[in-house]
Design a protein around this motif. Structure first.
Motif, PDB file in Angstrom:
ATOM      1  N   GLU A 139      38.045  34.290  49.968  1.00 22.71           N
ATOM      2  CA  GLU A 139      38.606  34.600  48.655  1.00 22.71           C
ATOM      3  C   GLU A 139      39.999  35.212  48.785  1.00 22.71           C
ATOM      4  O   GLU A 139      40.295  35.877  49.768  1.00 22.71           O
ATOM      5  N   ALA A 140      40.808  34.976  47.747  1.00 23.20           N
ATOM      6  CA  ALA A 140      42.122  35.614  47.619  1.00 23.20           C
ATOM      7  C   ALA A 140      42.324  35.947  46.144  1.00 23.20           C
ATOM      8  O   ALA A 140      41.916  35.181  45.275  1.00 23.20           O
ATOM      9  N   GLU A 141      42.958  37.089  45.869  1.00 24.96           N
ATOM     10  CA  GLU A 141      43.093  37.555  44.483  1.00 24.96           C
ATOM     11  C   GLU A 141      44.364  37.081  43.793  1.00 24.96           C
ATOM     12  O   GLU A 141      44.529  37.320  42.593  1.00 24.96           O
ATOM     13  N   ASN A 142      45.259  36.387  44.510  1.00 24.42           N
ATOM     14  CA  ASN A 142      46.463  35.827  43.897  1.00 24.42           C
ATOM     15  C   ASN A 142      47.053  34.782  44.840  1.00 24.42           C
ATOM     16  O   ASN A 142      46.594  34.631  45.972  1.00 24.42           O
ATOM     17  N   GLY A 143      48.075  34.086  44.354  1.00 31.39           N
ATOM     18  CA  GLY A 143      48.671  33.017  45.145  1.00 31.39           C
ATOM     19  C   GLY A 143      49.300  33.475  46.443  1.00 31.39           C
ATOM     20  O   GLY A 143      49.218  32.782  47.457  1.00 31.39           O
ATOM     21  N   ASP A 181      43.079  29.326  40.343  1.00 36.58           N
ATOM     22  CA  ASP A 181      43.332  29.779  38.981  1.00 36.58           C
ATOM     23  C   ASP A 181      44.816  29.600  38.683  1.00 36.58           C
ATOM     24  O   ASP A 181      45.652  29.577  39.589  1.00 36.58           O
ATOM     25  N   TRP A 182      45.167  29.479  37.410  1.00 39.72           N
ATOM     26  CA  TRP A 182      46.564  29.330  37.019  1.00 39.72           C
ATOM     27  C   TRP A 182      47.240  30.681  36.834  1.00 39.72           C
ATOM     28  O   TRP A 182      48.264  30.965  37.451  1.00 39.72           O
ATOM     29  N   ASN A 183      46.679  31.510  35.962  1.00 42.53           N
ATOM     30  CA  ASN A 183      47.314  32.780  35.589  1.00 42.53           C
ATOM     31  C   ASN A 183      46.824  33.926  36.467  1.00 42.53           C
ATOM     32  O   ASN A 183      45.675  34.353  36.346  1.00 42.53           O
ATOM     33  N   MET A 184      47.720  34.393  37.350  1.00 44.88           N
ATOM     34  CA  MET A 184      47.408  35.503  38.242  1.00 44.88           C
ATOM     35  C   MET A 184      48.663  36.350  38.425  1.00 44.88           C
ATOM     36  O   MET A 184      49.771  35.833  38.334  1.00 44.88           O
ATOM     37  N   PRO A 185      48.484  37.641  38.719  1.00 47.38           N
ATOM     38  CA  PRO A 185      49.642  38.477  39.036  1.00 47.38           C
ATOM     39  C   PRO A 185      50.188  38.134  40.425  1.00 47.38           C
ATOM     40  O   PRO A 185      49.538  37.412  41.184  1.00 47.38           O
ATOM     41  N   CYS A 240      41.061  25.570  38.374  1.00 47.65           N
ATOM     42  CA  CYS A 240      39.941  26.047  37.557  1.00 47.65           C
ATOM     43  C   CYS A 240      40.520  27.098  36.629  1.00 47.65           C
ATOM     44  O   CYS A 240      40.789  28.226  37.055  1.00 47.65           O
ATOM     45  N   THR A 241      40.768  26.738  35.383  1.00 49.54           N
ATOM     46  CA  THR A 241      41.542  27.603  34.516  1.00 49.54           C
ATOM     47  C   THR A 241      41.163  27.455  33.051  1.00 49.54           C
ATOM     48  O   THR A 241      40.469  26.509  32.674  1.00 49.54           O
ATOM     49  N   THR A 242      41.632  28.375  32.248  1.00 47.60           N
ATOM     50  CA  THR A 242      41.447  28.286  30.794  1.00 47.60           C
ATOM     51  C   THR A 242      42.607  27.538  30.149  1.00 47.60           C
ATOM     52  O   THR A 242      42.558  27.241  28.962  1.00 47.60           O
ATOM     53  N   GLU A 243      43.653  27.250  30.917  1.00 53.53           N
ATOM     54  CA  GLU A 243      44.802  26.505  30.386  1.00 53.53           C
ATOM     55  C   GLU A 243      44.384  25.063  30.163  1.00 53.53           C
ATOM     56  O   GLU A 243      44.115  24.333  31.108  1.00 53.53           O
ATOM     57  N   ASN A 244      44.315  24.634  28.907  1.00 54.46           N
ATOM     58  CA  ASN A 244      43.778  23.301  28.635  1.00 54.46           C
ATOM     59  C   ASN A 244      44.754  22.349  27.950  1.00 54.46           C
ATOM     60  O   ASN A 244      44.360  21.290  27.503  1.00 54.46           O
ATOM     61  N   SER A 245      46.022  22.724  27.886  1.00 50.39           N
ATOM     62  CA  SER A 245      46.986  21.826  27.242  1.00 50.39           C
ATOM     63  C   SER A 245      47.286  20.646  28.162  1.00 50.39           C
ATOM     64  O   SER A 245      47.233  20.756  29.390  1.00 50.39           O
ATOM     65  N   LEU A 246      47.611  19.530  27.566  1.00 50.52           N
ATOM     66  CA  LEU A 246      47.970  18.340  28.333  1.00 50.52           C
ATOM     67  C   LEU A 246      49.170  18.635  29.234  1.00 50.52           C
ATOM     68  O   LEU A 246      49.240  18.151  30.363  1.00 50.52           O
ATOM     69  N   GLU A 247      50.091  19.452  28.757  1.00 56.86           N
ATOM     70  CA  GLU A 247      51.274  19.824  29.553  1.00 56.86           C
ATOM     71  C   GLU A 247      50.860  20.534  30.845  1.00 56.86           C
ATOM     72  O   GLU A 247      51.370  20.212  31.925  1.00 56.86           O
ATOM     73  N   HIS A 248      49.941  21.490  30.757  1.00 52.47           N
ATOM     74  CA  HIS A 248      49.485  22.204  31.953  1.00 52.47           C
ATOM     75  C   HIS A 248      48.778  21.253  32.912  1.00 52.47           C
ATOM     76  O   HIS A 248      49.013  21.293  34.123  1.00 52.47           O
ATOM     77  N   ILE A 265      40.952  31.091  44.978  1.00 50.29           N
ATOM     78  CA  ILE A 265      42.093  31.934  44.629  1.00 50.29           C
ATOM     79  C   ILE A 265      42.027  32.212  43.137  1.00 50.29           C
ATOM     80  O   ILE A 265      42.294  31.339  42.314  1.00 50.29           O
ATOM     81  N   ASP A 266      41.650  33.438  42.800  1.00 46.56           N
ATOM     82  CA  ASP A 266      41.478  33.825  41.401  1.00 46.56           C
ATOM     83  C   ASP A 266      41.578  35.343  41.318  1.00 46.56           C
ATOM     84  O   ASP A 266      41.050  36.042  42.184  1.00 46.56           O
ATOM     85  N   ASP A 267      42.246  35.855  40.289  1.00 48.60           N
ATOM     86  CA  ASP A 267      42.374  37.309  40.158  1.00 48.60           C
ATOM     87  C   ASP A 267      41.120  37.956  39.592  1.00 48.60           C
ATOM     88  O   ASP A 267      40.976  39.178  39.650  1.00 48.60           O
ATOM     89  N   SER A 268      40.175  37.176  39.101  1.00 52.60           N
ATOM     90  CA  SER A 268      38.924  37.710  38.560  1.00 52.60           C
ATOM     91  C   SER A 268      37.869  37.798  39.667  1.00 52.60           C
ATOM     92  O   SER A 268      37.448  36.783  40.225  1.00 52.60           O
ATOM     93  N   ARG A 269      37.446  39.013  39.947  1.00 51.45           N
ATOM     94  CA  ARG A 269      36.414  39.225  40.962  1.00 51.45           C
ATOM     95  C   ARG A 269      35.109  38.528  40.551  1.00 51.45           C
ATOM     96  O   ARG A 269      34.402  37.977  41.389  1.00 51.45           O
ATOM     97  N   VAL A 270      34.819  38.514  39.264  1.00 49.81           N
ATOM     98  CA  VAL A 270      33.593  37.876  38.764  1.00 49.81           C
ATOM     99  C   VAL A 270      33.642  36.366  39.003  1.00 49.81           C
ATOM    100  O   VAL A 270      32.669  35.769  39.480  1.00 49.81           O
ATOM    101  N   ILE A 271      34.771  35.750  38.684  1.00 49.44           N
ATOM    102  CA  ILE A 271      34.909  34.294  38.905  1.00 49.44           C
ATOM    103  C   ILE A 271      34.780  33.984  40.397  1.00 49.44           C
ATOM    104  O   ILE A 271      34.111  33.013  40.787  1.00 49.44           O
ATOM    105  N   ARG A 272      35.419  34.801  41.229  1.00 50.05           N
ATOM    106  CA  ARG A 272      35.313  34.568  42.681  1.00 50.05           C
ATOM    107  C   ARG A 272      33.862  34.673  43.144  1.00 50.05           C
ATOM    108  O   ARG A 272      33.392  33.845  43.925  1.00 50.05           O
ATOM    109  N   LYS A 273      33.150  35.667  42.647  1.00 50.20           N
ATOM    110  CA  LYS A 273      31.753  35.881  43.054  1.00 50.20           C
ATOM    111  C   LYS A 273      30.870  34.706  42.617  1.00 50.20           C
ATOM    112  O   LYS A 273      30.086  34.176  43.414  1.00 50.20           O
ATOM    113  N   VAL A 274      30.985  34.296  41.358  1.00 55.67           N
ATOM    114  CA  VAL A 274      30.171  33.196  40.846  1.00 55.67           C
ATOM    115  C   VAL A 274      30.512  31.891  41.581  1.00 55.67           C
ATOM    116  O   VAL A 274      29.609  31.137  41.977  1.00 55.67           O
TER     117      VAL A 274
END
Length: 127
Positions: free
Chosen positions: A30-34, A52-56, A81-89, A7-16
């Motif tokens: 695959e799914a493009e959002n939650g 993924d965390w951030n999706m429309p 699998c995300t770019t959000e790397n804060s301890l809070e996230h 589940i990721d809005d990036s087609r490239v990430i889903r493909k890889v």
């Protein structure tokens, strides 16, 4: 054969991610959002979800909360699998029921190690 939903809005990430997982003998969808991810889970509950965390439409955290609120939603192993790397996230994700958390970009070695730690992939499987 284990079934994984990406589940990721990036087609490239889903493909890889798909290529990596299919190389490890997973059946992949695959799914493009939650929201689309929840519909896919209602059709067939996966064994593993890469999320993924951030999706429309519906973000990954909302998806995870709704998934884990259902009895059958307790089954899948969920890896954020995300770019959000804060301890809070990271803490929020794990508290909501994520099994693991990996940072983008990730490679096959990192994914393989996480899947082995979760028992989703045999330790004897080579990267």
């Amino acid at each position: 054969m284990s079934y994984c939903l990406i589940i990721d809005d990036s087609r490239v990430i889903r493909k890889v991610s798909r290529e990596m997982l299919e190389g490890m003998s997973f059946r992949v969808a695959e799914a493009e959002n939650g929201e689309a991810g929840l519909l896919a889970c209602r059709a067939e509950m996966p064994d593993l979800i890469l999320l993924d965390w951030n999706m429309p439409v519906m973000d990954g955290f909302s998806f995870l909360t709704k998934l884990r609120a259902t009895p059958e939603g307790q089954h899948p192993k969920v890896i954020f699998c995300t770019t959000e790397n804060s301890l809070e996230h990271i803490t929020r994700a794990l508290d909501a029921g994520a099994n693991e958390y990996i940072m983008k970009p990730f490679d096959r070695d990192i994914l393989t190690a996480k899947l082995q730690e979760l028992g989703v992939l045999p330790v004897s499987h080579t990267a």
